[in-house]
Design an enzyme around this catalytic site. Structure first.
Site, PDB file in Angstrom:
ATOM      1  N   ILE A   1       1.392  -0.919  -0.424  1.00 16.19           N
ATOM      2  CA  ILE A   1      -0.240  -0.133  -0.288  1.00 16.19           C
ATOM      3  C   ILE A   1       0.784   0.899  -0.140  1.00 16.19           C
ATOM      4  CG2 ILE A   1      -1.279   1.267   1.348  1.00 16.19           C
ATOM      5  CD1 ILE A   1      -2.866  -1.063   2.542  1.00 16.19           C
ATOM      6  N   PRO A   2       0.434   1.909  -1.350  1.00 18.25           N
ATOM      7  CA  PRO A   2       2.771   2.754  -1.634  1.00 18.25           C
ATOM      8  C   PRO A   2       2.089   4.022  -0.609  1.00 18.25           C
ATOM      9  CG  PRO A   2       0.571   2.526  -3.602  1.00 18.25           C
ATOM     10  CD  PRO A   2       0.355   1.526  -2.034  1.00 18.25           C
ATOM     11  N   CYS A   3       2.192   4.102   0.409  1.00 13.75           N
ATOM     12  CA  CYS A   3       1.591   5.096   2.092  1.00 13.75           C
ATOM     13  C   CYS A   3       2.840   6.387   1.426  1.00 13.75           C
ATOM     14  CB  CYS A   3       1.635   5.074   2.539  1.00 13.75           C
ATOM     15  SG  CYS A   3       3.618   3.612   3.602  1.00 13.75           S
ATOM     16  N   HIS A   4       3.620   5.864   0.794  1.00 15.69           N
ATOM     17  CA  HIS A   4       4.945   6.647   0.184  1.00 15.69           C
ATOM     18  C   HIS A   4       4.633   7.709  -0.157  1.00 15.69           C
ATOM     19  CE1 HIS A   4       5.556   4.039  -2.730  1.00 15.69           C
ATOM     20  NE2 HIS A   4       6.641   4.908  -2.923  1.00 15.69           N
TER      21      HIS A   4
END
Length: 187
Positions: free
Chosen positions: A140-143
């Site tokens: 989950i690409p929170c970056h």
């Protein structure tokens, strides 16, 4: 998360040592890289103390290969990785589902993601909390979710916002203003 036993694997990438944990349903945890396998393992086991080292099933092996390719600079889409994040608040579920759709090299802000979900600006804080608690960062690409004005914002993974910036740079996202093309004449 099901009551099934969790297993984990620590593996090396071009970015350092990562960790992944899974059960019979899907990936339950992902640890972003640190410089040492032991550090990664400690960070992972801090959240899943009962997990055991294991041999990953094919779907998890595919995810590991994808992570290695990601840290080697290859464009990767993790949206198909099957997850088991357990019982989540329904708004967090929606936040994570929306974040999974943010593609390689793209970013959004906490506020824009909240608005996309039909929530008001006050929900930007909830989006920030969901990103900070993300158990499978990168998958989950929170970056890719930034603070207002496209500022880097916080990042709770090892290396903090510096690690976040490095991951975005790997994807070709430039956070600093571009270098001037024309030299100033100094008038």
């Amino acid at each position: 998360m099901s009551d099934a036993r969790q297993y984990y694997l620590i593996f090396e990438t071009a970015g350092g040592f990562c960790g992944i944990a899974w059960n019979d349903i899907g990936v339950t945890r992902f640890q972003l890289p640190t410089k040492e396998a032991g550090s990664t393992e400690r960070l992972l086991l801090r959240r899943i103390p009962d997990a055991r080292p294991g041999t990953p099933p094919p779907e998890v092996t595919d995810a590991v290969v994808a992570v290695k390719r990601y840290f080697a600079g290859e464009e990767i889409d993790f949206s198909g990785v099957k997850l088991d994040l357990g019982e989540l608040d329904s708004f967090f579920e929606r936040i994570y589902a929306a974040a999974r759709q943010i593609g390689w090299g793209h970013t959004t802000t906490y506020g824009a993601l909240a608005k996309q979900l039909g929530a008001g600006p006050e929900a930007a804080r909830d989006v920030g909390q969901a990103m900070a608690r993300n158990p499978v960062a990168l998958i989950i690409p929170c970056h890719r979710v930034l603070a207002a004005g496209g500022k880097i914002g916080g990042f709770s993974a090892p290396g903090g916002s510096t690690a976040k910036a490095r991951m975005l740079e790997l994807e070709g996202v430039q956070l600093a203003p571009p270098k001037p093309v024309q030299q100033s004449l100094g008038f």
